[in-house]
Scaffold this motif. Structure first.
Motif, PDB file in Angstrom:
ATOM      1  N   GLU A  43       0.863  -1.192   0.000  1.00 41.38           N
ATOM      2  CA  GLU A  43       0.000   0.000   0.000  1.00 41.38           C
ATOM      3  C   GLU A  43       0.894   1.234   0.000  1.00 41.38           C
ATOM      4  OE1 GLU A  43      -3.373   0.372   2.531  1.00 41.38           O
ATOM      5  OE2 GLU A  43      -4.196  -1.586   1.971  1.00 41.38           O
ATOM      6  N   GLY A  44       0.308   2.385   0.250  1.00 38.45           N
ATOM      7  CA  GLY A  44       1.087   3.607   0.333  1.00 38.45           C
ATOM      8  C   GLY A  44       0.161   4.772   0.617  1.00 38.45           C
ATOM      9  N   PHE A  45       0.748   5.865   1.057  1.00 41.55           N
ATOM     10  CA  PHE A  45      -0.078   7.051   1.292  1.00 41.55           C
ATOM     11  C   PHE A  45       0.730   8.323   1.105  1.00 41.55           C
ATOM     12  CE2 PHE A  45       1.424   5.552   5.450  1.00 41.55           C
ATOM     13  CZ  PHE A  45       1.906   6.695   6.063  1.00 41.55           C
ATOM     14  N   ILE A  46       0.002   9.410   0.885  1.00 40.52           N
ATOM     15  CA  ILE A  46       0.654  10.707   0.742  1.00 40.52           C
ATOM     16  C   ILE A  46       0.794  11.295   2.146  1.00 40.52           C
ATOM     17  CG2 ILE A  46       0.520  12.999  -0.330  1.00 40.52           C
ATOM     18  CD1 ILE A  46      -1.306  11.891  -2.437  1.00 40.52           C
ATOM     19  N   VAL A  47       1.991  11.748   2.466  1.00 41.39           N
ATOM     20  CA  VAL A  47       2.198  12.366   3.782  1.00 41.39           C
ATOM     21  C   VAL A  47       1.876  13.851   3.613  1.00 41.39           C
ATOM     22  CG1 VAL A  47       3.822  12.734   5.678  1.00 41.39           C
ATOM     23  CG2 VAL A  47       4.022  10.699   4.245  1.00 41.39           C
ATOM     24  N   LEU A  48       0.654  14.209   3.925  1.00 45.76           N
ATOM     25  CA  LEU A  48       0.221  15.584   3.673  1.00 45.76           C
ATOM     26  C   LEU A  48       0.774  16.551   4.710  1.00 45.76           C
ATOM     27  CD1 LEU A  48      -3.485  15.109   2.628  1.00 45.76           C
ATOM     28  CD2 LEU A  48      -1.664  16.037   1.224  1.00 45.76           C
ATOM     29  N   ASN A  49       0.889  16.065   5.935  1.00 50.21           N
ATOM     30  CA  ASN A  49       1.425  16.909   7.001  1.00 50.21           C
ATOM     31  C   ASN A  49       1.906  16.000   8.126  1.00 50.21           C
ATOM     32  OD1 ASN A  49      -0.909  16.201   8.545  1.00 50.21           O
ATOM     33  ND2 ASN A  49      -2.061  17.745   7.413  1.00 50.21           N
ATOM     34  N   GLU A  50       2.544  16.598   9.111  1.00 46.09           N
ATOM     35  CA  GLU A  50       3.131  15.788  10.180  1.00 46.09           C
ATOM     36  C   GLU A  50       2.057  15.013  10.944  1.00 46.09           C
ATOM     37  OE1 GLU A  50       5.995  18.117  12.431  1.00 46.09           O
ATOM     38  OE2 GLU A  50       6.059  16.465  13.890  1.00 46.09           O
ATOM     39  N   GLN A  51       0.919  15.675  11.161  1.00 45.45           N
ATOM     40  CA  GLN A  51      -0.166  15.029  11.902  1.00 45.45           C
ATOM     41  C   GLN A  51      -0.667  13.797  11.149  1.00 45.45           C
ATOM     42  OE1 GLN A  51      -1.547  15.129  14.803  1.00 45.45           O
ATOM     43  NE2 GLN A  51      -3.294  13.823  14.287  1.00 45.45           N
ATOM     44  N   SER A  52      -0.753  13.919   9.801  1.00 48.48           N
ATOM     45  CA  SER A  52      -1.269  12.784   9.032  1.00 48.48           C
ATOM     46  C   SER A  52      -0.303  11.604   9.124  1.00 48.48           C
ATOM     47  CB  SER A  52      -1.573  13.169   7.578  1.00 48.48           C
ATOM     48  OG  SER A  52      -0.430  13.132   6.785  1.00 48.48           O
ATOM     49  N   LEU A  61      10.085  16.612   7.051  1.00 50.71           N
ATOM     50  CA  LEU A  61       8.715  17.132   6.928  1.00 50.71           C
ATOM     51  C   LEU A  61       8.661  18.578   7.380  1.00 50.71           C
ATOM     52  CD1 LEU A  61       6.566  14.165   8.321  1.00 50.71           C
ATOM     53  CD2 LEU A  61       7.204  14.659   5.977  1.00 50.71           C
ATOM     54  N   GLN A  62       9.459  18.871   8.426  1.00 51.39           N
ATOM     55  CA  GLN A  62       9.389  20.230   8.969  1.00 51.39           C
ATOM     56  C   GLN A  62      10.153  21.236   8.126  1.00 51.39           C
ATOM     57  OE1 GLN A  62      10.688  19.251  12.889  1.00 51.39           O
ATOM     58  NE2 GLN A  62       8.593  18.968  13.641  1.00 51.39           N
ATOM     59  N   SER A  63      11.276  20.765   7.541  1.00 52.20           N
ATOM     60  CA  SER A  63      12.089  21.753   6.824  1.00 52.20           C
ATOM     61  C   SER A  63      11.723  21.866   5.350  1.00 52.20           C
ATOM     62  CB  SER A  63      13.573  21.408   6.950  1.00 52.20           C
ATOM     63  OG  SER A  63      13.775  20.188   6.260  1.00 52.20           O
ATOM     64  N   ALA A  64      11.000  20.879   4.855  1.00 50.64           N
ATOM     65  CA  ALA A  64      10.698  20.914   3.422  1.00 50.64           C
ATOM     66  C   ALA A  64       9.863  22.139   3.084  1.00 50.64           C
ATOM     67  CB  ALA A  64       9.919  19.663   3.040  1.00 50.64           C
ATOM     68  N   ASP A  71      -2.115  15.429  -9.096  1.00 49.07           N
ATOM     69  CA  ASP A  71      -1.933  16.887  -9.117  1.00 49.07           C
ATOM     70  C   ASP A  71      -3.271  17.600  -8.927  1.00 49.07           C
ATOM     71  OD1 ASP A  71       0.734  16.507  -9.480  1.00 49.07           O
ATOM     72  OD2 ASP A  71       0.710  16.805 -11.656  1.00 49.07           O
ATOM     73  N   LEU A  72      -4.288  17.096  -9.623  1.00 49.39           N
ATOM     74  CA  LEU A  72      -5.624  17.696  -9.505  1.00 49.39           C
ATOM     75  C   LEU A  72      -6.166  17.543  -8.074  1.00 49.39           C
ATOM     76  CD1 LEU A  72      -7.642  18.958 -11.529  1.00 49.39           C
ATOM     77  CD2 LEU A  72      -8.653  16.688 -11.830  1.00 49.39           C
ATOM     78  N   LEU A  73      -5.906  16.394  -7.491  1.00 52.93           N
ATOM     79  CA  LEU A  73      -6.374  16.147  -6.120  1.00 52.93           C
ATOM     80  C   LEU A  73      -5.714  17.120  -5.144  1.00 52.93           C
ATOM     81  CD1 LEU A  73      -7.943  14.345  -4.093  1.00 52.93           C
ATOM     82  CD2 LEU A  73      -5.902  12.936  -3.920  1.00 52.93           C
ATOM     83  N   LEU A  74      -4.419  17.316  -5.335  1.00 52.62           N
ATOM     84  CA  LEU A  74      -3.706  18.200  -4.404  1.00 52.62           C
ATOM     85  C   LEU A  74      -4.126  19.662  -4.550  1.00 52.62           C
ATOM     86  CD1 LEU A  74      -0.204  16.481  -4.429  1.00 52.62           C
ATOM     87  CD2 LEU A  74      -1.947  16.390  -2.640  1.00 52.62           C
ATOM     88  N   ASN A  77      -4.211  21.464   6.761  1.00 51.16           N
ATOM     89  CA  ASN A  77      -5.072  21.040   7.866  1.00 51.16           C
ATOM     90  C   ASN A  77      -5.953  19.846   7.511  1.00 51.16           C
ATOM     91  OD1 ASN A  77      -6.667  22.265   6.086  1.00 51.16           O
ATOM     92  ND2 ASN A  77      -7.476  23.859   7.426  1.00 51.16           N
ATOM     93  N   PHE A  78      -5.502  19.047   6.555  1.00 48.14           N
ATOM     94  CA  PHE A  78      -6.283  17.875   6.145  1.00 48.14           C
ATOM     95  C   PHE A  78      -6.238  16.828   7.257  1.00 48.14           C
ATOM     96  CE2 PHE A  78      -7.006  13.841   4.099  1.00 48.14           C
ATOM     97  CZ  PHE A  78      -7.980  14.117   3.158  1.00 48.14           C
ATOM     98  N   GLU A  79      -7.410  16.324   7.651  1.00 49.97           N
ATOM     99  CA  GLU A  79      -7.468  15.295   8.703  1.00 49.97           C
ATOM    100  C   GLU A  79      -7.771  13.952   8.065  1.00 49.97           C
ATOM    101  OE1 GLU A  79      -7.721  15.458  12.263  1.00 49.97           O
ATOM    102  OE2 GLU A  79      -8.217  17.535  12.717  1.00 49.97           O
ATOM    103  N   GLY A  80      -6.866  12.987   8.208  1.00 51.56           N
ATOM    104  CA  GLY A  80      -7.110  11.647   7.669  1.00 51.56           C
ATOM    105  C   GLY A  80      -6.089  11.279   6.617  1.00 51.56           C
ATOM    106  N   PRO A  81      -6.006   9.988   6.299  1.00 54.48           N
ATOM    107  CA  PRO A  81      -5.017   9.561   5.308  1.00 54.48           C
ATOM    108  C   PRO A  81      -5.496   9.692   3.865  1.00 54.48           C
ATOM    109  CG  PRO A  81      -6.086   7.652   6.295  1.00 54.48           C
ATOM    110  CD  PRO A  81      -6.710   8.861   6.922  1.00 54.48           C
ATOM    111  N   VAL A  82      -4.535   9.816   2.954  1.00 53.35           N
ATOM    112  CA  VAL A  82      -4.841   9.718   1.517  1.00 53.35           C
ATOM    113  C   VAL A  82      -4.045   8.511   1.000  1.00 53.35           C
ATOM    114  CG1 VAL A  82      -4.724  10.818  -0.741  1.00 53.35           C
ATOM    115  CG2 VAL A  82      -5.208  12.200   1.285  1.00 53.35           C
ATOM    116  N   LEU A  83      -4.777   7.404   0.839  1.00 50.38           N
ATOM    117  CA  LEU A  83      -4.121   6.162   0.419  1.00 50.38           C
ATOM    118  C   LEU A  83      -3.920   6.166  -1.084  1.00 50.38           C
ATOM    119  CD1 LEU A  83      -6.176   3.463   2.373  1.00 50.38           C
ATOM    120  CD2 LEU A  83      -4.131   4.695   3.113  1.00 50.38           C
TER     121      LEU A  83
END
Ligand SMILES: Cc1cc2nc3c(=O)[nH]c(=O)nc-3n(C[C@H](O)[C@H](O)[C@H](O)COP(=O)(O)OP(=O)(O)OC[C@H]3O[C@@H](n4cnc5c(N)ncnc54)[C@H](O)[C@@H]3O)c2cc1C
Length: 494
Positions: free
Chosen positions: A238-247, A266-269, A356-359, A366-372
């Protein structure tokens, strides 16, 4: 026996009178004897999505498939009835698919369950285990094992089904195969599954579970596709997009590794730089040298330097991983909140444009939840079933699944905000469905029957013909919004 049947039918008559009566005089399940009807139950009008709340007139808690058969036989024999019926498994739908406004909801968990194990091999799990077999077989049932074993619907040997006409039928790939194929991925449209014989696999004791991180989408995809080309070595991808540190943290509750090497990235990018997490797992049997297999595989992957983490967990903990996330969300009061989820199958040729369109559509901060996001292989899907994948004229083997599993925190997202999210998802799903990308919803929700026709494309005629054959009055699963209930005079069979 006949008397019992008569009594049962009488109860249904009483129920129908009750449904038609403005006074709604059903007061207690006891009044309806052997058929265990409740006036209503709060859970029948709510589901995991918490977006749609349709109130049924009654709830049936069947004790056998015979109860379901009596109800559906009665409804299909009644000339003027417009009552609809929805089977409710675990109610983990998003948009009221298992609800029936003013109809009857059948709570399938009241059927006595028994498990009969035969020695069979193969088998495919979903990521989350607290779903019903009937509910997942009505959709597909996918996970990181699907590339290897196919979806759950490709792993079924036999079903018992009560059709929309009330007939109780045992079916398999060789016996009553039209019904068997119709019901699998059939969105509850053709019959109610009351028993399923499915393939299982030998459980390994442990699982080596690996996560590797990427900051380049093409490399991430190439490595995922490499892994699914090695089914003899790999058991799950599987895999997921790391949208933010919380995710990242909320997707890592069950993954007991310290990801401290990754956090500075994640913090410096710069905000435009996203990370992607690839995960794979290898089952550990006494005869497998998993360390060696992981080493061999990892040499072929192109993840960011030092960004691979692996853990060893029991097979049970691995399969139960989403439950741990559920517990954590429950502690934060973030489980029983609206879930404007969107799941889509995306042809390989359109996946980069889709991403790209999704992003552009979802807010990374502030997205809450995973994007698989992970690949499946088309040839593992049985094309006789009702489930549809995007069509491919180019012979592409890979199709991606993308799950935007978003939670809407009521503390920060009002009804207006939720409606805006739903609207933007609908707009996005329509754009992504256009020819260039050619994506198709999984666990689909469409605003009209015309959209459903488009969803099924060339498969629509078969879907409609199966409906006319097995549920001609369109009694079943009104919450999907595909067909409208007909009376006997208007049967779609005619
Ligand atoms: C937290 C979570 C995790 C999930 N993970 C996955 C995953 O990993 N993989 C995946 O594929 N899906 C996943 N799903 C989606 C899930 O498979 C579907 O929502 C599925 O329908 C849930 O089953 P259910 O029993 O809750 O269905 P319900 O919501 O109860 O019903 C769904 C539909 O199926 C019909 N139905 C229910 N029971 C029957 C039956 N016995 N016979 C005929 N029709 C029936 C209903 O009428 C309705 O139309 C997940 C959902 C959630 C909320």
């Amino acid at each position: 026996m006949e008397f019992a049947l008569f009594c049962t039918r009488m109860n249904v008559v009483i129920l129908l009178l009750a449904l038609c009566s403005p006074c709604k005089f059903i007061q207690s399940p006891m009044e309806f004897g052997p058929l265990n009807f409740l006036k209503t139950s709060s859970r029948a009008s709510v589901d995991f999505g918490r977006i749609s709340f349709k109130t049924p007139s009654a709830v049936l808690r069947p004790e056998s498939s015979g109860d379901i058969s009596h109800l559906l036989s009665f409804l299909s024999a009644s000339s003027s009835s417009k009552v609809t019926v929805a089977a409710r498994g675990a109610g983990h739908s998003i948009h009221g698919q298992a609800q029936a406004q003013d109809g009857i909801v059948i709570e399938m968990d009241s059927l006595p369950s028994s498990i009969d194990i035969h020695k069979e091999k193969n088998g495919s799990w979903t990521d989350y285990l607290y779903l019903s077999i009937g509910g997942t077989l009505s959709n597909g049932g996918i996970s990181g094992q699907t590339f290897k074993h196919g979806p759950q619907i490709s792993n079924v040997l036999q079903l018992d089904v009560v059709t929309g006409k009330g007939e109780l039928v045992t079916c398999s790939p060789t016996k009553n195969s039209e019904l068997f194929n119709a019901v699998l991925g059939g969105l509850g449209q053709f019959g109610i599954i009351t028993r399923a014989r499915i393939l299982l696999q030998d459980a390994p004791e442990k699982v080596k579970w690996v996560r590797a991180f990427y900051d380049d989408f093409q490399t991430f995809m190439a490595d995922q596709e490499l892994l699914v080309s090695m089914p003899e070595k790999v058991d799950y991808v599987e895999g997921f997009i790391v949208l933010n540190e919380q995710s990242l943290h909320s997707s890592s509750i069950a993954f007991p590794a310290n990801l401290h090497n990754l956090i500075p990235h994640l913090q410096s990018a710069p905000p435009s730089k996203l990370h992607y997490c690839l995960e794979f797992a290898i089952h550990e049997y006494s005869y497998t040298n998993v360390e060696q297999v992981v080493e061999e595989i990892s040499k072929k992957l192109s993840y960011m330097p030092a960004q691979m983490y692996s853990v060893e967990v029991s097979y049970f903990d691995f399969l139960n991983r989403v439950r741990l996330e559920e517990m954590s969300l429950r502690e934060r009061n973030m489980w029983e909140v609206p879930h404007p989820w969107l799941n889509m199958f995306v042809p390989k040729h359109g996946i980069t444009e889709f991403k790209d369109l999704l992003l552009e559509t979802i807010p990374a901060e502030n997205f809450e939840g995973p994007v698989l996001i992970y690949p499946l292989l088309r040839d593992k899907w049985d094309t006789n079933t009702s489930a549809v994948l995007p069509e491919s004229d180019t012979g592409e083997k890979v199709v991606y699944v993308v799950g935007v599993l978003r939670s809407a925190n009521p503390a920060t997202c009002s009804t207006k905000c939720l409606n805006e999210i739903l609207h933007s998802h609908e707009h996005f799903a329509q754009s992504a469905a256009e020819e260039r990308i050619g994506a198709l919803q999984y666990l689909a929700h469409h605003p009209s029957p015309a959209h459903w026709r488009r969803h099924f494309g060339r498969r629509w005629d078969l879907f409609a013909a199966r409906k006319a054959r097995f549920d001609p009055l369109c009694v079943l699963s009104p919450g999907q919004g595909i067909f409208s209930r007909a009376s006997r005079h208007q049967s779609i069979e005619d």
